[in-house]
Design a protein around this motif. Sequence first.
Motif, PDB file in Angstrom:
ATOM      1  N   ILE A 375      -9.950   1.344   4.939  1.00 56.81           N
ATOM      2  CA  ILE A 375      -8.820   0.622   5.534  1.00 56.81           C
ATOM      3  C   ILE A 375      -9.292   0.006   6.846  1.00 56.81           C
ATOM      4  O   ILE A 375      -9.758   0.710   7.736  1.00 56.81           O
ATOM      5  N   TYR A 376      -9.166  -1.319   6.935  1.00 58.36           N
ATOM      6  CA  TYR A 376      -9.644  -2.049   8.108  1.00 58.36           C
ATOM      7  C   TYR A 376      -8.496  -2.361   9.068  1.00 58.36           C
ATOM      8  O   TYR A 376      -7.323  -2.185   8.736  1.00 58.36           O
ATOM      9  N   ASP A 377      -8.882  -2.874  10.247  1.00 60.28           N
ATOM     10  CA  ASP A 377      -7.873  -3.244  11.247  1.00 60.28           C
ATOM     11  C   ASP A 377      -6.806  -4.162  10.655  1.00 60.28           C
ATOM     12  O   ASP A 377      -5.619  -4.009  10.913  1.00 60.28           O
ATOM     13  N   GLY A 378      -7.247  -5.154   9.883  1.00 57.67           N
ATOM     14  CA  GLY A 378      -6.302  -6.122   9.306  1.00 57.67           C
ATOM     15  C   GLY A 378      -5.273  -5.434   8.431  1.00 57.67           C
ATOM     16  O   GLY A 378      -4.095  -5.813   8.402  1.00 57.67           O
ATOM     17  N   ASP A 379      -5.710  -4.387   7.661  1.00 59.45           N
ATOM     18  CA  ASP A 379      -4.762  -3.649   6.815  1.00 59.45           C
ATOM     19  C   ASP A 379      -3.724  -2.955   7.684  1.00 59.45           C
ATOM     20  O   ASP A 379      -2.529  -2.958   7.379  1.00 59.45           O
ATOM     21  N   ILE A 380      -4.215  -2.345   8.782  1.00 56.74           N
ATOM     22  CA  ILE A 380      -3.301  -1.590   9.651  1.00 56.74           C
ATOM     23  C   ILE A 380      -2.282  -2.523  10.286  1.00 56.74           C
ATOM     24  O   ILE A 380      -1.072  -2.248  10.298  1.00 56.74           O
ATOM     25  N   VAL A 381      -2.782  -3.656  10.779  1.00 50.73           N
ATOM     26  CA  VAL A 381      -1.868  -4.631  11.394  1.00 50.73           C
ATOM     27  C   VAL A 381      -0.823  -5.067  10.359  1.00 50.73           C
ATOM     28  O   VAL A 381       0.376  -5.133  10.648  1.00 50.73           O
ATOM     29  N   ALA A 382      -1.267  -5.313   9.119  1.00 53.10           N
ATOM     30  CA  ALA A 382      -0.328  -5.777   8.087  1.00 53.10           C
ATOM     31  C   ALA A 382       0.733  -4.712   7.796  1.00 53.10           C
ATOM     32  O   ALA A 382       1.922  -5.023   7.673  1.00 53.10           O
ATOM     33  N   LEU A 383       0.314  -3.447   7.728  1.00 52.33           N
ATOM     34  CA  LEU A 383       1.281  -2.366   7.441  1.00 52.33           C
ATOM     35  C   LEU A 383       2.295  -2.228   8.575  1.00 52.33           C
ATOM     36  O   LEU A 383       3.496  -2.075   8.340  1.00 52.33           O
ATOM     37  N   ILE A 384       1.800  -2.277   9.811  1.00 51.80           N
ATOM     38  CA  ILE A 384       2.716  -2.119  10.955  1.00 51.80           C
ATOM     39  C   ILE A 384       3.651  -3.316  11.022  1.00 51.80           C
ATOM     40  O   ILE A 384       4.856  -3.186  11.229  1.00 51.80           O
ATOM     41  N   GLN A 385       3.069  -4.474  10.808  1.00 50.00           N
ATOM     42  CA  GLN A 385       3.848  -5.696  10.901  1.00 50.00           C
ATOM     43  C   GLN A 385       4.974  -5.688   9.870  1.00 50.00           C
ATOM     44  O   GLN A 385       6.100  -6.078  10.147  1.00 50.00           O
ATOM     45  N   GLN A 386       4.655  -5.213   8.675  1.00 50.63           N
ATOM     46  CA  GLN A 386       5.685  -5.150   7.638  1.00 50.63           C
ATOM     47  C   GLN A 386       6.804  -4.212   8.069  1.00 50.63           C
ATOM     48  O   GLN A 386       7.979  -4.503   7.910  1.00 50.63           O
ATOM     49  N   GLU A 387       6.433  -3.104   8.693  1.00 48.35           N
ATOM     50  CA  GLU A 387       7.420  -2.124   9.143  1.00 48.35           C
ATOM     51  C   GLU A 387       8.293  -2.735  10.253  1.00 48.35           C
ATOM     52  O   GLU A 387       9.520  -2.620  10.228  1.00 48.35           O
ATOM     53  N   ILE A 388       7.662  -3.452  11.201  1.00 50.90           N
ATOM     54  CA  ILE A 388       8.450  -4.023  12.308  1.00 50.90           C
ATOM     55  C   ILE A 388       9.352  -5.150  11.797  1.00 50.90           C
ATOM     56  O   ILE A 388      10.523  -5.221  12.126  1.00 50.90           O
ATOM     57  N   SER A 389       8.795  -6.027  10.961  1.00 53.40           N
ATOM     58  CA  SER A 389       9.619  -7.171  10.563  1.00 53.40           C
ATOM     59  C   SER A 389      10.705  -6.737   9.581  1.00 53.40           C
ATOM     60  O   SER A 389      11.703  -7.423   9.420  1.00 53.40           O
ATOM     61  N   GLY A 390      10.533  -5.572   8.948  1.00 57.14           N
ATOM     62  CA  GLY A 390      11.577  -5.066   8.061  1.00 57.14           C
ATOM     63  C   GLY A 390      12.708  -4.394   8.819  1.00 57.14           C
ATOM     64  O   GLY A 390      13.711  -3.984   8.256  1.00 57.14           O
ATOM     65  N   LYS A 391      12.555  -4.282  10.147  1.00 57.35           N
ATOM     66  CA  LYS A 391      13.555  -3.574  10.960  1.00 57.35           C
ATOM     67  C   LYS A 391      14.746  -4.484  11.258  1.00 57.35           C
ATOM     68  O   LYS A 391      15.067  -4.812  12.371  1.00 57.35           O
ATOM     69  N   ILE A 392      15.344  -4.963  10.188  1.00 58.52           N
ATOM     70  CA  ILE A 392      16.589  -5.686  10.329  1.00 58.52           C
ATOM     71  C   ILE A 392      17.506  -5.032   9.322  1.00 58.52           C
ATOM     72  O   ILE A 392      17.026  -4.285   8.473  1.00 58.52           O
ATOM     73  N   ASP A 393      18.794  -5.325   9.377  1.00 62.45           N
ATOM     74  CA  ASP A 393      19.670  -4.721   8.381  1.00 62.45           C
ATOM     75  C   ASP A 393      19.126  -5.074   7.014  1.00 62.45           C
ATOM     76  O   ASP A 393      19.062  -6.242   6.650  1.00 62.45           O
ATOM     77  N   GLU A 394      18.702  -4.067   6.285  1.00 61.03           N
ATOM     78  CA  GLU A 394      18.115  -4.322   4.968  1.00 61.03           C
ATOM     79  C   GLU A 394      19.227  -4.532   3.964  1.00 61.03           C
ATOM     80  O   GLU A 394      19.516  -3.652   3.154  1.00 61.03           O
ATOM     81  N   ALA A 395      19.888  -5.696   4.037  1.00 60.48           N
ATOM     82  CA  ALA A 395      20.998  -5.952   3.121  1.00 60.48           C
ATOM     83  C   ALA A 395      20.502  -5.877   1.675  1.00 60.48           C
ATOM     84  O   ALA A 395      21.147  -5.301   0.817  1.00 60.48           O
ATOM     85  N   TRP A 396      19.331  -6.454   1.411  1.00 60.35           N
ATOM     86  CA  TRP A 396      18.756  -6.472   0.060  1.00 60.35           C
ATOM     87  C   TRP A 396      17.391  -5.811   0.074  1.00 60.35           C
ATOM     88  O   TRP A 396      16.582  -6.084   0.938  1.00 60.35           O
ATOM     89  N   SER A 397      17.157  -4.920  -0.907  1.00 63.33           N
ATOM     90  CA  SER A 397      15.817  -4.328  -0.986  1.00 63.33           C
ATOM     91  C   SER A 397      15.322  -4.325  -2.435  1.00 63.33           C
ATOM     92  O   SER A 397      16.117  -4.374  -3.380  1.00 63.33           O
ATOM     93  N   LEU A 398      14.009  -4.261  -2.554  1.00 67.15           N
ATOM     94  CA  LEU A 398      13.395  -4.320  -3.888  1.00 67.15           C
ATOM     95  C   LEU A 398      13.414  -2.946  -4.549  1.00 67.15           C
ATOM     96  O   LEU A 398      13.026  -1.948  -3.942  1.00 67.15           O
ATOM     97  N   VAL A 399      13.853  -2.909  -5.811  1.00 73.44           N
ATOM     98  CA  VAL A 399      13.769  -1.660  -6.584  1.00 73.44           C
ATOM     99  C   VAL A 399      12.530  -1.742  -7.491  1.00 73.44           C
ATOM    100  O   VAL A 399      11.654  -0.897  -7.431  1.00 73.44           O
ATOM    101  N   ARG A 400      12.481  -2.774  -8.354  1.00 72.46           N
ATOM    102  CA  ARG A 400      11.274  -2.949  -9.181  1.00 72.46           C
ATOM    103  C   ARG A 400      11.205  -4.387  -9.686  1.00 72.46           C
ATOM    104  O   ARG A 400      12.216  -5.108  -9.649  1.00 72.46           O
ATOM    105  N   PHE A 401      10.020  -4.774 -10.101  1.00 74.31           N
ATOM    106  CA  PHE A 401       9.904  -6.082 -10.738  1.00 74.31           C
ATOM    107  C   PHE A 401       8.798  -6.033 -11.781  1.00 74.31           C
ATOM    108  O   PHE A 401       7.907  -5.174 -11.744  1.00 74.31           O
ATOM    109  N   GLU A 402       8.926  -6.951 -12.760  1.00 81.87           N
ATOM    110  CA  GLU A 402       7.850  -7.128 -13.742  1.00 81.87           C
ATOM    111  C   GLU A 402       7.614  -8.605 -13.872  1.00 81.87           C
ATOM    112  O   GLU A 402       8.553  -9.400 -13.783  1.00 81.87           O
ATOM    113  N   VAL A 403       6.365  -8.970 -14.109  1.00 78.23           N
ATOM    114  CA  VAL A 403       6.083 -10.393 -14.247  1.00 78.23           C
ATOM    115  C   VAL A 403       5.101 -10.604 -15.393  1.00 78.23           C
ATOM    116  O   VAL A 403       4.211  -9.775 -15.618  1.00 78.23           O
TER     117      VAL A 403
END
Length: 518
Positions: A375-403
Amino acid sequence: MNSNESVRQIRIFDTTLRDGEQSPGGSMNFAEKLEVAQALTDLGVDIIEAGFPIASPGDFESVREIANTIRGASICGLARCNTADIERAWDALKGAERPRIHVFLATSAIHREFKLRMSQDEIVQRAVQGVELAVGFCDDVEFSPEDAARTEHDFLCRVVEAAINAGATTINIPDTVGYATPREMFERIELLLNRVPNIDRAVLSVHCHDDLGLAVANSLAAVEAGCGQVECTINGIGERAGNCALEEVVMAMKTRREFYHCETGIHSERLVPTSRLVSKITGLEVQRNKSIVGRNAFAHESGIHQDGMLKEKSTYEIMRPQDVGFAKTDLVLGKHSGRAALADRARALGFHISGEQLQLVFENFKALADKKKEIYDGDIVALIQQEISGKIDEAWSLVRFEVASGSNRPPKVSLTLRHDGQEFTREVEQGDGPIDAAFWAVEGITGYQVVCKDYRVRSATLGRDALGEVQLEVEHKGKTFKGLGVSTDTVEATVLAMLNAINRIASADSMTEEPNAV
Ligand code: KIV
Ligand code: ZN
């Protein structure tokens, strides 16, 4: 420099969270603003302009939270010269250790005539009333004659003198439309210092926009002429072409200290981490060849340069990469790394995570470590960033998808989302590829119609098992919203980015009020 020569301390006033946030597509949510405010404190800025509290309930809340939690720097809120704005700003700021109210009123003929429809006398009267009201709440009051760079000399001197008599402790000279040249800026500051009789009772400041690419040069000219404060933003983000870039103006003063005879309280080795944090959070990428913080800022490509560098670094290097925070190594973490190592690495990368937030990032880190070994710095930044930017009212969230997709067949997406505790599923067999189909499915379930303005996918690190990061910008009812999604699967990252944008739209729908001109 002659060691007897006195060195002036220049205050760094950061407006990334106010003017910077006015960058088209650069808006930040509550948690993101707090993260940036913390990083600015670590960087050592003197004043953080945290927002424009009357602009929206969201702006008010974030200024209040920053005022209540950040210690060290002064926390400033912007207000027009009217009672409602100033009272609202004070309400947001009163919990700060060192609050500052920043009142502004346009003074140039063009703004007086067409925007405000006010005479010179009315402008002076309104400026004085605004400053006096602010001074009643707080000792530290800054006044900005908006569009000062295009204001008649005599009138500018008159307004500035009146604002200082009313109690303003900082007078800021904005080049609101980025029109000035360095010599003009120098002369304007010199004029104010020579002609305004009470100027010694205030700190003179400069605030330059970059429409002609001169914001840093103009700010430095103002410092040379005697300004004691520079207003700037990380990466130079801001309204239109942006503001004076903090990292550039600071490193110019530091590298050419013998010329400017100035210093700042900035810890320059925090510049790159802070630049990366702001770029990640706003989605506004830093160009590779950007001075100081761009990826290529210290890369020597030509053989002649490389040869010189090997013989003696100072042949081609005027600053050392480590002085601005380019780390030598990209430390690798793995599945045996613990929470403390993760928090430590995050801190070095410019993020403050602890408590529940650290736990959530750590869980995602462990899940990722099961999928990929290193796991590199870029991975860590991406994980943290996802956590911070997700810190809004999660009106909609993903359960599952298939493609399912392939040559000579339409793409098919089956998507399940959660909203208000209920699950909603939709199958879509439409679009010109799986990404397009995912967009249709998300729009179909949530009912939000958006126009995709930008879609970028990149790998967070090296290797084909890297995390994929999708950043998108969508338009909804004339406004732009960004979204970020991270996954080793790019279709999943797209769905997450889309939901992130839709959740921002949903939260903005309940929070927005636009202030008008005065
Ligand atoms: O550019 C400008 O004039 C401003 C003022 C509010 C200081 O941002
Ligand atoms: Zn501005």
